[in-house]
Structure formats: structure tokens, C-alpha cells
Design a protein around this motif. Structure first.
Motif, mmCIF file in Angstrom:
data_model
loop_
_atom_site.group_PDB
_atom_site.id
_atom_site.type_symbol
_atom_site.label_atom_id
_atom_site.label_comp_id
_atom_site.label_asym_id
_atom_site.label_seq_id
_atom_site.Cartn_x
_atom_site.Cartn_y
_atom_site.Cartn_z
ATOM 1 N N ASP A 23 0.891 -1.031 -0.105
ATOM 2 C CA ASP A 23 -0.034 0.247 -0.048
ATOM 3 C C ASP A 23 0.563 1.253 -0.090
ATOM 4 O O ASP A 23 0.579 2.069 -0.857
ATOM 5 C CB ASP A 23 -1.044 0.150 1.301
ATOM 6 C CG ASP A 23 -1.938 -1.068 1.174
ATOM 7 O OD1 ASP A 23 -2.279 -1.820 0.049
ATOM 8 O OD2 ASP A 23 -2.806 -0.987 1.778
ATOM 9 N N LEU A 27 1.213 4.153 -3.048
ATOM 10 C CA LEU A 27 0.907 5.715 -2.876
ATOM 11 C C LEU A 27 2.028 6.426 -3.063
ATOM 12 O O LEU A 27 2.013 7.620 -3.630
ATOM 13 C CB LEU A 27 0.260 5.775 -1.510
ATOM 14 C CG LEU A 27 -0.127 7.255 -1.324
ATOM 15 C CD1 LEU A 27 -1.081 7.567 -2.101
ATOM 16 C CD2 LEU A 27 -0.684 7.325 0.318
ATOM 17 N N ILE A 159 -4.547 5.726 0.352
ATOM 18 C CA ILE A 159 -4.718 4.473 -0.135
ATOM 19 C C ILE A 159 -5.620 3.718 0.992
ATOM 20 O O ILE A 159 -5.061 3.727 2.133
ATOM 21 C CB ILE A 159 -3.324 3.745 -0.588
ATOM 22 C CG1 ILE A 159 -3.740 2.328 -0.982
ATOM 23 C CG2 ILE A 159 -2.351 3.665 0.719
ATOM 24 C CD1 ILE A 159 -2.505 1.635 -2.064
ATOM 25 N N ILE A 197 -6.815 4.088 -4.313
ATOM 26 C CA ILE A 197 -5.936 5.237 -4.264
ATOM 27 C C ILE A 197 -6.966 6.214 -4.522
ATOM 28 O O ILE A 197 -7.371 6.295 -5.729
ATOM 29 C CB ILE A 197 -4.771 5.412 -5.056
ATOM 30 C CG1 ILE A 197 -3.714 4.227 -4.507
ATOM 31 C CG2 ILE A 197 -4.101 7.040 -4.785
ATOM 32 C CD1 ILE A 197 -2.306 4.331 -5.357
#
Length: 237
Positions: A23, A27, A159, A197
Motif C-alpha cells: 500500500d 501511494l 490508499i 488510491i
């Protein structure tokens, strides 16, 4: 492995409650950083997102907040030992407390890979609870901060799991924010979306940009899209 080596910096994540994860790097690689001069990273953890953004925008100044002391210490260490140290500042504070002390501060980009387990069974380790668990009020506070502390053309990018993204999209108008972009992330093409996102801005756009993104093309084989967005960071690409 406590030290994770990227092409232009290293991350020491020993004793940090939130380790480097997919994650965070997604991002860091895909947040719209091009025109951002002042950036805020909320819940910085190891500092990975802030460092990736600093590499992508060589003019940006980045403040990185974390309420966990061990995370703050580790982020500060990683910043100090990077090529971008002059533009990175780690702060041991929550974002509400930070803006209580800086009520006029505005940012062109606010990013966060926030805690996302709502009302779920919590870990017996307190520091992991802080880094992974939260409630709805956290996200309401995050939207409120964006309402008052984004620059006129600024963006909030997060995210989050799909259910939280949908909750935020439904709440955004209450804070005079508008959905700008949504990247729908799947592990595999034939699997359900697991993350968004999601980007919010003060400006209402004619249409929202939706994109699909797949991490793997086969078992243990990263997709071309994944390799492309991370090729400037991961040594293996």
C-alpha cells in the motif's frame, strides 16, 4: 530484514510498528506530486512515502508526522541518512495536534496510508494498534483537516480499502471536497478490487478519473504496470 534498499535511499524499519508494505509504496509511486511544493505525510511510519515523494519531486518540502515514537525515530533516521534530508522533516505528533499549533499552514498535497481496521479485534501490542486500527472519527478529522489546510489547488490522496473509500466519497461533500481520481487496485485481473488510491480536491472537476491497476499477472509475477510505476525505486526492476 531490517534494512530495505531502494535505488536512491535505504529504509531501516527495525522496531517500527508499521513495516514497508505494498500500500505504502503504491501511494508513494502514484500520488500526484508534480506541482506540489509543500507536502504533508500523515502517519509516516518508516518514512517510505515521504522519501519516494522527495525523489519524485526535487523541489518539494515534506513534513512527515507520526504519533508513534518508535516510528518517528525511525523516520527521522531514514530521512537524515538520505540524499533528500534537507527537504524532509519528521515530527512526533498527531495531525490534529500539529494543526492546532499551525492553524494557518496549508499544503499542496496531503498523503496518508492510514490505519484502516475499523472496530476490529485489536493486537495485544499497543503500538501496532495505533498503526493499524482506528475509527470513523479519524477519517472525519482527516477530511476536516483537508478542508481547511489544503491550498486552493491542493489534493488529499489516500490508499484505503474499498469500503472506507466509499465512505469517504459519500462524506466528502460535507467538507466541501470533491473526488478527483480513483485508482482501483486488484491483486490479480480476475480478483475483486482490494484498495483504492482516492484523491480529493477543493475544485470540482467535470468528471472523475477512474483507473484500474493490477499488481500481479501470475503467481509471484508482477504486472508490467506494477514494474513501471516502481522501476525508479525497486532494485529488482
Amino acid at each position: 530484514m531490517s534494512v530495505f534498499r531502494f535505488k536512491e535511499f535505504e529504509i531501516d524499519q527495525e522496531n517500527c510498528p508499521m513495516k514497508i508494505n505494498t500500500d505504502g509504496v503504491l501511494l508513494g509511486a502514484m500520488a500526484d506530486v508534480l506541482h506540489a511544493k509543500e507536502i504533508l505525510d500523515i502517519g509516516t511510519g518508516t518514512g517510505i512515502i515521504a522519501l519516494m515523494l522527495a525523489q519524485r519531486n526535487l523541489e518539494a518540502t515534506i513534513n512527515a508526522l507520526d504519533i508513534d515514537f518508535n516510528a518517528f525515530v525511525k523516520a527521522e533516521f531514514n530521512f537524515r541518512n538520505s540524499l533528500f534530508h534537507e527537504r524532509l522533516t519528521a515530527l512526533h505528533t498527531g495531525f490534529k495536534e500539529y494543526f492546532d499549533l499551525n492553524p494557518l499552514k496549508k499544503y499542496d498535497l496531503i498523503v496518508s496510508n492510514p490505519p484502516y481496521f475499523l472496530h476490529s479485534l485489536q493486537s495485544p501490542k499497543a503500538e501496532k494498534n495505533i498503526s493499524r486500527h482506528t475509527d470513523e472519527q479519524f477519517f472525519l478529522d482527516l477530511l476536516r483537516i483537508a478542508q481547511y489546510h489544503l491550498s486552493d489547488n491542493g489534493t488529499l490522496e489516500l490508499i484505503v480499502p474499498v469500503d472506507i473509500s466509499l465512505m469517504l466519497q459519500n462524506l466528502a461533500s460535507d467538507f466541501k471536497l470533491h473526488v478527483k481520481k480513483c485508482i482501483k487496485i486488484r491483486s490479480y485481473e480476475d480478483k475483486a478490487t482490494i484498495r483504492h488510491i482516492i484523491s480529493f480536491s477543493k475544485q470540482e472537476l467535470p468528471e472523475v478519473c477512474f483507473h484500474d491497476f493490477c499488481i500481479y499477472e501470475g503467481q509471484g509475477v508482477h504486472s508490467l504496470a506494477y514494474k513501471t510505476v516502481l522501476k525508479d525505486f525497486f532494485i529488482i526492476f
